[in-house]
Design an enzyme around this catalytic site. Structure first.
Site, PDB file in Angstrom:
ATOM      1  N   CYS A 141       0.861  -1.159   0.180  1.00  0.00           N
ATOM      2  CA  CYS A 141      -0.245   0.020  -0.119  1.00  0.00           C
ATOM      3  C   CYS A 141       0.827   1.286  -0.217  1.00  0.00           C
ATOM      4  CB  CYS A 141      -0.948   0.070   1.162  1.00  0.00           C
ATOM      5  SG  CYS A 141      -2.424   0.823   0.911  1.00  0.00           S
TER       6      CYS A 141
ATOM      7  N   GLU B  13      -1.318  -9.073   3.149  1.00  0.00           N
ATOM      8  CA  GLU B  13      -1.034  -9.819   4.709  1.00  0.00           C
ATOM      9  C   GLU B  13      -2.421 -10.300   5.203  1.00  0.00           C
ATOM     10  OE1 GLU B  13      -0.719  -6.511   3.915  1.00  0.00           O
ATOM     11  OE2 GLU B  13      -1.082  -4.978   5.447  1.00  0.00           O
TER      12      GLU B  13
ATOM     13  N   HIS C 199      -3.604  -4.991   0.537  1.00  0.00           N
ATOM     14  CA  HIS C 199      -2.819  -5.671   1.807  1.00  0.00           C
ATOM     15  C   HIS C 199      -2.715  -7.119   1.721  1.00  0.00           C
ATOM     16  CE1 HIS C 199      -2.324  -2.017   4.042  1.00  0.00           C
ATOM     17  NE2 HIS C 199      -3.404  -1.259   3.282  1.00  0.00           N
TER      18      HIS C 199
HETATM   19  N1  GLN Z   1      -2.069   6.525   3.026  1.00  0.00           N
HETATM   20  C1  GLN Z   1      -2.013   6.114   1.946  1.00  0.00           C
HETATM   21  C2  GLN Z   1      -3.443   6.194   1.343  1.00  0.00           C
HETATM   22  O1  GLN Z   1      -4.518   6.556   1.887  1.00  0.00           O
HETATM   23  C3  GLN Z   1      -1.732   4.488   2.011  1.00  0.00           C
HETATM   24  C4  GLN Z   1      -2.755   3.648   3.070  1.00  0.00           C
HETATM   25  C5  GLN Z   1      -2.212   2.547   3.224  1.00  0.00           C
HETATM   26  O2  GLN Z   1      -1.097   2.315   3.374  1.00  0.00           O
HETATM   27  N2  GLN Z   1      -3.021   1.680   3.733  1.00  0.00           N
HETATM   28  O3  GLN Z   1      -3.760   5.981  -0.037  1.00  0.00           O
END
Ligand code: GLN
Length: 542
Positions: free
Chosen positions: A377, A505, A503
């Site tokens: 992400c 994970e 994600h």
């Molecule tokens: N802050 C970034 C976004 O909102 C990444 C979010 C994250 O890593 N879950 O796009």
């Protein structure tokens, strides 16, 4: 008819109620029973989405896009079963629903009270998880008995025994039996007090699970049995074990599943935990060892990266390797030295600009030195920023999350997001399909070309920069085709460099390690071999 097992905790928090509940669930599922779970959280936040990971640990995201308590991650990993929005309920949601009903006039002029209105709402959330397709629902009550906040939840679960019948409800209380070093004794008094508190509010526990450092001798079991009014075989030892995944095996030896089913009058045969035991055996006896750096903002609090840590461990299981995680503070003054002894670098998800420049430097190091890199992400977004700045020569490249006025917004809100964002913001949450490019690293790791992964973010790779970035060698190998959003980037010229907008994970299980983590650890092991062959390997020119 669905039967309910309620798990409460006493004496102190962090006793591992979640692991206890999940382990029992695993044991029951392995006997062929259809099990589901529910976490009741006594806080007033409607969901933990707005809570700081510093206070509350990771926010776990389900397939259907609910932002939930991290215990749901344990439920999924132990049960190997997806959880959903209905499997986590907070006091905030309960009160919110009751107040909305009151505003709509649904209580017909009655005075709205904790009993029965709040407790009825809680009970309906509990029975909503049950139903004809569920044999047993395990409900974990957050907080510690004696807290003011938990009272409505405890009252509701007390009433459940009246509502659905004695044989259909079981109460398990998890307590601490501390060892006092100076007197060399284990103490049962805190357990007695905590059970006393439960009895005051009308709940008599059927089983007491005692967390201890040392074996719980017969004499102590007898004492707890006498003072807490449970048969001594219902006093169960939960001794500290090296890995949480050993807990189901330990409970099986203690006969916890037999005890629960006997009391609930359910007949079923033990089929054994062979697959689980084999997995635990691989954790206990690793053949290799590898160190990876986890470069994040909340490194002091490991719970903030719970699922990432678990997924790395699973990647290790798949490679017969122990994975040592070096939690790296990206604000450390000498990052190069910190990274010299690692064989893989992972930048996890995150919000807010603290540490972003440090993360970008760490990624540059991984790219230039050929160290395996996995970006999750924000870790993918930072990889794009680093590449745009240092390879495409777009020096001011940034995400508009961190610099709204950058001349090169390589990571940005999409048009439709921008309008929503003004109204308070919304996230891309939950599962989305991702099409993989044949021949890419991603496709070879997954072994297929269409996958589904969970998201939790607002910002995206800005398609305006796609050509510039791809022409210099960073490839988009995964896409959400419906909206042409880049989901995966990779560097084909690097041994293992992959960033994902989602994600992974959250979908990794100890018995089914996630393909990306498996591949990442494999690449780290290969890097280690190369490191040993040529310790002072010069940076790979990319
Ligand atoms: N802050 C970034 C976004 O909102 C990444 C979010 C994250 O890593 N879950 O796009």
């Amino acid at each position: 008819m669905t039967k309910y097992v309620f798990v409460t905790g006493g004496v102190v928090s962090s006793l591992g109620k979640g692991i206890t509940a999940s382990s029992l669930a695993r044991l029951l599922k392995s006997r062929g029973l259809r099990v589901d779970m529910l976490k009741l959280d006594p806080y007033f936040n409607v969901d933990p989405g707005t809570m700081s990971p510093y206070q509350h640990g990771e926010v776990f995201v389900t397939e259907d896009g609910a932002e939930t308590d991290l215990d749901l991650g344990h439920y999924e990993r132990f049960l190997d079963q997806d959880m959903a929005r209905k499997n986590n309920c907070t006091a905030g949601q309960i009160y919110d629903n009751v107040i909305s009903k009151e505003r709509r006039g649904e209580f017909l002029g009655k005075t709205v009270q904790v009993i029965p209105h709040i407790t009825n709402e809680i009970k309906s959330r509990i029975t909503n998880v049950g139903g004809p397709t569920k044999d047993i629902v395990i409900v974990e009550v957050g907080g510690t008995v004696g807290d003011i906040e938990s009272l409505p939840f405890l009252e509701a679960i007390r009433q459940m025994r009246l509502d659905v019948g004695r044989d259909n409800v079981l109460y398990i209380h998890v307590t601490l039996v501390p060892y006092i070093r100076s007197s060399e004794e284990m103490k049962t008094k805190p357990t007695q007090h905590s059970v006393g508190k439960l009895r005051e509010i009308g709940i008599e526990p059927d089983i007491i699970v005692c967390r201890t450092e040392r074996p719980l001798e017969e004499e102590l079991r007898a004492k707890i049995s006498l003072f807490c009014s449970v048969p001594s075989e219902a006093v169960v030892e939960a001794r500290d074990v090296p890995s949480i995944y050993e807990v189901p095996l330990a409970f099986e030896r203690e006969g916890l599943d037999e005890l629960v089913l006997m009391q609930l009058r359910v007949r079923s045969h033990r089929q054994g935990l062979q697959e689980w035991a084999a997995m635990v055996d691989r954790i206990r006896n690793p053949k290799k060892k590898v160190t990876v750096a986890l470069a994040g903002k909340y490194v002091e609090l490991k719970d903030a990266y719970k699922s990432v840590g678990e997924a790395l461990l699973h990647g290790g299981i798949a490679n017969d390797s122990r994975v040592h995680i070096k939690y790296l503070d990206v604000e450390s003054p000498d990052l190069e030295r910190e990274l010299a002894d690692v064989q893989g670098i992972l930048v996890p998800g995150g919000f807010g600009d603290r540490g972003v420049e440090g993360k970008i430097s760490v990624i540059q190091y991984a790219r230039v030195h050929g160290v395996p890199y996995l970006g999750l992400c924000l870790g993918m977004q930072c990889a794009v920023i680093e590449f745009a700045r240092n390879v495409c020569n777009l020096k001011s490249a940034h995400s508009t999350e961190f610099n709204a006025k950058t001349t090169h917004p390589v990571i940005d809100l999409m048009q439709e997001q921008k309008s929503i964002h003004k109204k308070g913001g919304t996230m891309r949450l939950g599962v989305y399909p991702c099409k993989l490019k044949p021949g890419s690293l991603a496709a070879s790791l997954y072994g297929k070309t269409l996958v589904e992964e969970r998201h939790r973010h607002r910002y995206e790779f800005n398609p305006k920069y796609r050509r510039a970035i791809e022409s210099r060698g960073m490839k988009i190998s995964g896409e959400y085709t419906e909206r042409h959003l880049a989901e995966i980037v990779e560097l084909p010229s690097h041994p293992f460099f992959i960033g994902v907008q989602f994600h992974p994970e959250f979908k990794s299980r100890p018995t089914r390690p996630h393909a990306l983590f498996k591949g990442f650890i494999e690449a780290a092991l290969e890097f280690k071999l190369a490191q040993n062959r040529e310790p002072s390997a010069a940076p790979v020119a990319l």
